[in-house]
Design an enzyme around this catalytic site. Sequence first.
Site, PDB file in Angstrom:
ATOM      1  N   HIS A 182       0.840  -1.191   0.000  1.00 11.08           N
ATOM      2  CA  HIS A 182       0.000   0.000   0.000  1.00 11.08           C
ATOM      3  C   HIS A 182       0.876   1.242   0.000  1.00 11.08           C
ATOM      4  O   HIS A 182       1.395   1.680   1.025  1.00 11.08           O
ATOM      5  CB  HIS A 182      -0.928  -0.008   1.223  1.00 11.08           C
ATOM      6  CG  HIS A 182      -1.830   1.179   1.289  1.00 11.08           C
ATOM      7  ND1 HIS A 182      -2.353   1.662   2.473  1.00 11.08           N
ATOM      8  CD2 HIS A 182      -2.311   1.991   0.314  1.00 11.08           C
ATOM      9  CE1 HIS A 182      -3.101   2.712   2.223  1.00 11.08           C
ATOM     10  NE2 HIS A 182      -3.083   2.940   0.926  1.00 11.08           N
ATOM     11  N   ASN A 194      -5.431   3.904   7.421  1.00 10.10           N
ATOM     12  CA  ASN A 194      -6.777   4.305   7.010  1.00 10.10           C
ATOM     13  C   ASN A 194      -7.841   3.872   8.009  1.00 10.10           C
ATOM     14  O   ASN A 194      -8.878   4.516   8.136  1.00 10.10           O
ATOM     15  CB  ASN A 194      -7.091   3.743   5.621  1.00 10.10           C
ATOM     16  CG  ASN A 194      -6.455   4.575   4.522  1.00 10.10           C
ATOM     17  OD1 ASN A 194      -6.047   5.706   4.755  1.00 10.10           O
ATOM     18  ND2 ASN A 194      -6.350   4.017   3.330  1.00 10.10           N
ATOM     19  N   GLU A 197       2.836   0.524   3.545  1.00  8.73           N
ATOM     20  CA  GLU A 197       2.238  -0.506   4.388  1.00  8.73           C
ATOM     21  C   GLU A 197       2.357  -1.841   3.649  1.00  8.73           C
ATOM     22  O   GLU A 197       1.814  -1.998   2.557  1.00  8.73           O
ATOM     23  CB  GLU A 197       0.763  -0.202   4.676  1.00  8.73           C
ATOM     24  CG  GLU A 197       0.545   0.837   5.745  1.00  8.73           C
ATOM     25  CD  GLU A 197      -0.920   1.049   6.070  1.00  8.73           C
ATOM     26  OE1 GLU A 197      -1.259   1.158   7.252  1.00  8.73           O
ATOM     27  OE2 GLU A 197      -1.738   1.104   5.129  1.00  8.73           O
TER      28      GLU A 197
END
Length: 683
Positions: A437, A487, A449
């Site tokens: 990510h 997130n 990530e």
Amino acid sequence: MTAINEGTSLTVEDGVAIVTLDFPPVNAMSPALMDGLYDALMAALSDDAAKAIVLICAGRTFIAGADLKSLGKVQPKVDFFALQDSIENSPKPTVAALHGTALGGGMETALTFHYRIAVPSARMGLPEVNLGLLPGGGGTQRLPRITGAEAALDLLISGRQVGAKEALTIGLIDRLAAEGALREDAIAFAKELVDAGEPPKRIRDCEAKVAADRKDANLFERFRTSHAKQLNGLDAPQAIVRCVEAAVAGPWEKGLAIERTEFQTLLAGPQSAALRHVFMAERAAQKIPGLRADLPLIPVTKVGIVGAGTMGSGIAMAFLAAGFAVTVVETQQAALDRGVAHITATLQSRVERGKLAADKAEAQIAALTPTLDLSALADADLVVEAIFENLAAKQALFGTLSAIVRPDTILATNTSFLDVDAIAAGAAGPERVLGMHFFSPANVMRLLEVVRAAKTSEAVLASVMALAKKLGKAAVVSGVCFGFIGNRMLAARQVHADAMVLAGVLPWDIDRILTGFGFPMGPFAMLDLAGLDIGWEGDTDSVKSRLVAAGRKGQKSGAGYYDYENKTPSPSQTALDVIAGLASVAPGSVTLSDREILDRLLLPMINEGAKILEEGIALRGSDIDLVWITGYGWPAQTGGPMFHADAIGLTRVVDGLRHMGVEPAALLLKLASEGGSLAAYAG
């Protein structure tokens, strides 16, 4: 040759004493190195055959900085300041020969030598500001005396490394050596000094540059104004300016005393503690429990990117900058052309701004292969999927890729919130699938990530973590959950930000409080920047969905929560009218204290972080801090959400959450009752 200690030797050649330090891997400033240097210096000074002294280091670098592992464990014969005085007060000319990197205490050591010579590939710097500190070994006093105050402030405030050519230009070094001939050229330089009868040149006695700066009455006021952003609210940069002011004002002894006082104040302060935590967090994130140190890594040289949109092109640039050959695949020629044009324009812009050499930009473009044919990825070592966020589409793509690439090719998804286990289920060989990510813009943002799926193999995980280092990324391992680490916590914050707006608090007041804390922007300005039509809300009826329905998609449409004229935001009455259609009270009719607004934004994030640790999604509290500092703009000087929670007190966090009507996580309650730490927690 005389052996001084296990890592130090002394030899005399043609009247020049050569002290060689060999303390692998990076010649860190340890007590043993300091003892060896001091003893070799004393031996050279007492040897009548030695008319000058050269210091050179074996291995890949000059003294690269302090040896953190040895701090406080063993005391050297003389402390750092006494060692510096011994070098600087040598009656024989001394030359420091630099290669690799000379950083921090290593650079300060070099500044106590009378002269410095470096190979062109050498890099130098005083990066202590990045740890919330300043150079405490005379660096703020010696540097202005040879570079002038403005050049010194630039280096000290930024903490940046400079190459040897720039170092020569600003006066940080005295001469360039030929690459690969440092020893010979340093000896020749020392002999020239002796033959010319040059006396020792102590930097502390150099007055010309500071005398000129003294005549510029507005120098420091001008610097503070032009660098307000780098100074505002930050202890170390402000202290550095005061120290350089003292260097210019003189005398030497007074300036040095001010430097040492400022250093001790910073060392004991909260900002340095936070920044040192962040520094150690990045090191800790590389350590994955259970992975063998000798685990064979999967070699990656050829990389495929599926998708040439904003994320795909950014990811491609990150790999190109690191020297990888990259093939980018799209489904439509127009989309492929846009992606290539974006990559080309970005590289050209960097060339024009002097950030990238033209030949390197050309090499990166040459390493890029754009195509509409997925089969071009057949020989890729790694394929990163960067298509739109749709689970079925990603599963189908991974199934197709499985039939094209080699069985050992790593398959990575760039999803920001979808289930990586479900995506992996679409592939043949789910053990080679994981999440990578990236954060936008992927060629700039440091965070990566690395999402470990249930079946991801150890070799694949270890290989991608090593690859992240080559990309210059701060990689953090996450387990699979909605939104992963960053997130998921962001969503928790946004729930409470939205709730405050619907309860009558103005969105720009909320943004103001968060930027006042140190974030680059608040939650609603950030939504406008990202695009209100991007997100995870689906078809829910919300302020955000109503703004999008009204054509207000954020900055890209010129209106969102804010109105935009030339990207400059201003509070929007239209947005307030939309909010009023859903709010229980009139927008702006409720005023909360700054502290309560901040608590309602940050405490739910901390609570979600505690849950993430409970569930084993994050390996350690410091990993969460690293995610938020490198990916979401959390102010580094406060250490990240977990460190901040410890700093304000976990009991206060628990009480604040209950005041908001939020049940504290079990781990948070446990640590609060035990006097434990979220930042130091490792499940």
